[in-house]
Enzyme design. Structure first.
Site, short mmCIF file in Angstrom:
data_model
loop_
_atom_site.label_atom_id
_atom_site.label_comp_id
_atom_site.label_asym_id
_atom_site.label_seq_id
_atom_site.Cartn_x
_atom_site.Cartn_y
_atom_site.Cartn_z
N THR A 1 0.83 -1.19 0.15
CA THR A 1 0.33 0.07 0.30
C THR A 1 0.98 1.00 -0.38
O THR A 1 1.75 1.35 -0.42
CB THR A 1 -0.68 0.27 1.53
N GLY B 1 -10.19 -3.71 2.22
CA GLY B 1 -8.80 -3.28 3.26
C GLY B 1 -8.65 -2.56 4.40
O GLY B 1 -10.04 -1.32 4.36
N GLY C 1 -5.09 -5.68 6.50
CA GLY C 1 -6.03 -4.40 6.87
C GLY C 1 -7.31 -5.35 7.31
O GLY C 1 -7.13 -4.19 8.07
N1 ASP Z 1 -3.42 -2.37 3.94
C1 ASP Z 1 -3.54 -3.30 2.37
C2 ASP Z 1 -5.37 -4.36 2.88
O1 ASP Z 1 -5.27 -4.73 3.44
C3 ASP Z 1 -2.87 -4.47 1.82
C4 ASP Z 1 -1.03 -3.92 2.66
O2 ASP Z 1 -0.90 -2.99 3.15
O3 ASP Z 1 -0.37 -5.07 2.44
O4 ASP Z 1 -5.82 -3.76 1.38
#
Ligand code: ASP
Length: 318
Positions: free
Chosen positions: A168, A198, A222
């Site tokens: 992200t 997420g 997330g």
């Molecule tokens: N936080 C993001 C999600 O859960 C993915 C990530 O940052 O790895 O979609």
């Protein structure tokens, strides 16, 4: 004045600082920088070229928050538009809403005149095809065809593919007037169930900004950040009078209760306090983050403070 970002934001940080130097706003800086990451086809975790969901569709999540007014805009599971951060900003400025998802978000993107395109690059498509079948044992290969027809839920464990799951981009900026903004954008976990959101588009989970106390943006698992309200916790703990690092440590420690396996609970955050001092923190060893102020010629890459959630969990049991 400062801009802080996750390492994949390196491609955008100098543009953001240039905007601040010229007297632009924190909101303009974080949006412009995020767009550069979304446009980068080599980043398979954000925007164009992002890894798709289980059906091979690229679904994007993004949010933006204005720490001056606590206004926010977000989109989730948006297909066909490479810059979800700009759609999120227009949700914030043009609608009486905060979050649009799926077809409604795409409709709004069309209404504001954005160009529709296929976001699945040949490279991402190849990795998707290989990734799904490489992870399934030979006797379960028929799950793929079957899954796509009728039982996708059975395939959701593939979304934990450690090679491709995470990523992200976070940007936090503080401008000349002391205003803070935070932008978060992602294609989410690779091979996720269609429609899964997420933390990135959830205000309070992956993104929070409040001029009076600071801001925080998250990357990682997330679902955990949603359940614990991680970004908002970092800001709220500062409101309670705790220092920046203490606030971040506490928000990370909060994850222990929600994480079935703390040793593998992946969470990273960047944050600033109201004076614009940055910090990066992570549960994954050896991760860095990047920040830059207008007086610098180039960005500074620094180690993130490391939190060993397993140890925190063990201490809790003592
Ligand atoms: N936080 C993001 C999600 O859960 C993915 C990530 O940052 O790895 O979609």
């Amino acid at each position: 004045m400062i801009v802080v970002t996750s390492v994949n934001g390196r491609v955008g940080i100098e543009a953001a600082v240039e905007i601040l130097r010229a007297g632009g706003t924190a909101l303009d800086a974080v949006e412009a920088a995020t767009r550069l990451v979304e446009d980068n086809p080599d980043d398979h975790t954000v925007g164009y070229g992002g890894y798709p969901n289980l059906l091979g569709q690229v679904e994007l999540d993004a949010s933006i928050m204005d720490g001056r007014t606590l206004q926010a805009g977000a989109v989730g599971a948006l297909q066909g538009f490479r810059n979800p951060i700009s759609v999120a900003r227009r949700v914030m400025t043009d609608l009486p809403h905060v979050l649009l998802v799926g077809e409604g978000a795409a409709r709004f993107a069309r209404e504001i005149g954005l160009q529709e395109e296929n976001l699945l690059t040949p490279t991402a498509e190849e990795v998707y095809r290989q990734g799904l079948s490489n992870q399934l044992p030979t006797d379960k290969q028929d799950w793929l065809q079957d899954g796509i027809q009728s039982n996708l839920a059975r395939l959701t464990n593939l979304a934990a593919d450690p090679e491709h799951a995470a990523g992200t981009v976070n940007f936090i900026a503080q401008d000349r007037d002391g205003n803070i903004a935070c932008a978060v954008s992602t294609s989410g976990w690779a091979w996720k169930y269609p429609g899964r959101l997420g933390d990135s588009p959830i205000i309070g989970a992956g993104n929070y900004a409040d001029n009076r106390y600071g801001a925080c943006g998250c990357t990682g698992w997330g679902e955990l950040a949603i359940r614990c309200g991680t970004a908002r916790s970092v800001v709220l703990y500062q409101r309670l009078g705790w220092g920046l690092e203490t606030a971040c440590y506490q928000a990370m420690h909060d994850l222990v209760v929600a994480a079935p396996d703390p040793a593998n609970a992946m969470m990273s955050l960047i944050a600033i306090n109201r004076e614009g001092r940055p910090v990066g923190m992570t549960t994954v060893p050896d991760k860095t983050y990047v920040w830059m102020t207008p007086d610098l010629q180039e960005p500074v890459e620094e180690p993130r403070l490391h939190v060993e959630l397993q140890k925190v969990a063990e201490r809790g049991k003592e």
